[in-house]
Design an enzyme around this catalytic site. Sequence first.
Site, short mmCIF file in Angstrom:
data_model
loop_
_atom_site.label_atom_id
_atom_site.label_comp_id
_atom_site.label_asym_id
_atom_site.label_seq_id
_atom_site.Cartn_x
_atom_site.Cartn_y
_atom_site.Cartn_z
N HIS A 1 -1.73 39.59 69.80
CA HIS A 1 -1.18 39.89 68.48
C HIS A 1 -0.17 41.03 68.63
O HIS A 1 -0.31 41.89 69.49
CB HIS A 1 -2.29 40.32 67.52
CG HIS A 1 -3.21 39.21 67.14
ND1 HIS A 1 -2.83 38.17 66.32
CD2 HIS A 1 -4.51 38.98 67.47
CE1 HIS A 1 -3.86 37.35 66.15
NE2 HIS A 1 -4.89 37.82 66.85
N CYS B 1 -2.97 33.45 69.31
CA CYS B 1 -4.43 33.46 69.13
C CYS B 1 -4.92 32.08 68.68
O CYS B 1 -4.90 31.14 69.47
CB CYS B 1 -4.84 34.57 68.17
SG CYS B 1 -6.59 35.04 68.31
#
Length: 501
Positions: free
Chosen positions: A435, A333
Amino acid sequence: MTVQSIMFQGTASDAGKSWLAAAVCRILANRGQKVAPFKSQNMALNSFITEKGDEMGRAQVFQAEAAKVKPDVRMNPILLKPSTDKDSQVIVMGKVLKNMDAVSYYQFKRELIPQIMMAYNTLADENDVIVLEGAGSPAEINLNENDIVNMGMARMADAPVILVADIDKGGVFASIYGTIKLMPREDQQRIKGIIINKFRGDKSLLESGNKMIEKLTGIPVIGVLPMSSIDIDEEDSVSLIRKPRQKDTQKDLDVAVIDLDKISNFTDIHSLEIQPDVSVRYVLTAEELGTPDLLIIPGSKNTNADLVALRKNGIAEGILRAHKDGSMIVGICGGYQILGQMLYDPTGIESPIKEQKGLGLLDTETTFNEKKTTTQAVAKRNNYILKGYEIHMGTTKRGLNSTPFSTIQETNGQPENREDGAVSTDGTVIGTYLHGIFDNPYWTRHLLNQLRVAKGMAPLVDTTVSISGYKDQQYEKLAQLFAQNVDMDKFNQILQDSTKE
């Protein structure tokens, strides 16, 4: 339908409220009761995306797992994600409302009570027990007037309260007494029991103190829990203080995680921490970095600010040096964004920095925008099916000198066909928006075995570790710890007395 409720509040942050709430969720679920955790307002950078694409705090996720139910955004209707020291992104029922500074939010938050109570009441209609958690301390007298998460929530739910105190930091009886005596009499009467947490040593040494605090407050100490090595996801970044800073020389692989100032979703690393051949350490300075086998740049709530900090403290240069010396790098991310060529923020979504150069290890450019992507995703990389979730604002474009990390095949239960992430041409740098990427045991073991072979070691076979199975074992241990160290007759009576139609 009848419902029972119990609420855990703490004398301070990190007292153990989340853990004890999870323990009770598992105990009651094991009794066959339908249980839901609940925290009206959570402030955390560790978050999760539900099957419906709603964002919620991580603590209520592991409490839901302990309760043997799927995470539901109603369990955490308000989530605050700090972006600076003064501002937070306000998320209501899983969706971004807006960014607010602390003063504005304090004046505004009582307007959220209808959403909070709708979430609570609908959960109460569907469950036998609601296990509530407060935030920080209920004795913050400067904030209590508009409280919606501690005694304010206990009053709205008419829930009895167990006060949790951390003895490991010292001053436990002063913190218990001070917390209680700073409350209005009405709120003091709502506290039905005290649990002292994180005790080391012989419990008999506490008996005189327990009796004295019971006499001073009129509230019984119903349990003393020992310090424990049970391994449950941590939500507060304060827990990173306890993470290792040096390599475990008994382990084959050295994994270094950059401890970003605005680190988010550091739960992504948990699956690596339980691998038999992996030592995970968290890095705060360039001197600590060295040349790990795998270097991870995790998520960030303020990527631009963290990138500036990495340059100032020398870690950015250390990352480039480690890569040159042979470290593999994975960015997740915000970490993925940092690895690219350029970051653009023309409208100031994250920070006043309109543009800055990334570390240049991936041929990508990121542009921040107001649209927030929140999905549970299923992706494919080579022959591996990967499950994870996305939480990011902005888009990243790849250049010619990188290839996609994976292909997203499903988001929030719907078919999808798009590319995610980037891999450098030599395969030594990986970036992804997924994630939970290391929660995929077969791909993770494949990656770790690549690192082993690169060091001249034989790959490990038949050693995939299931994070879900591991977590379930920990929840059972936590429930057992609670049951063995709390007066369960008194606890059950408190719960029984909370019964409402």
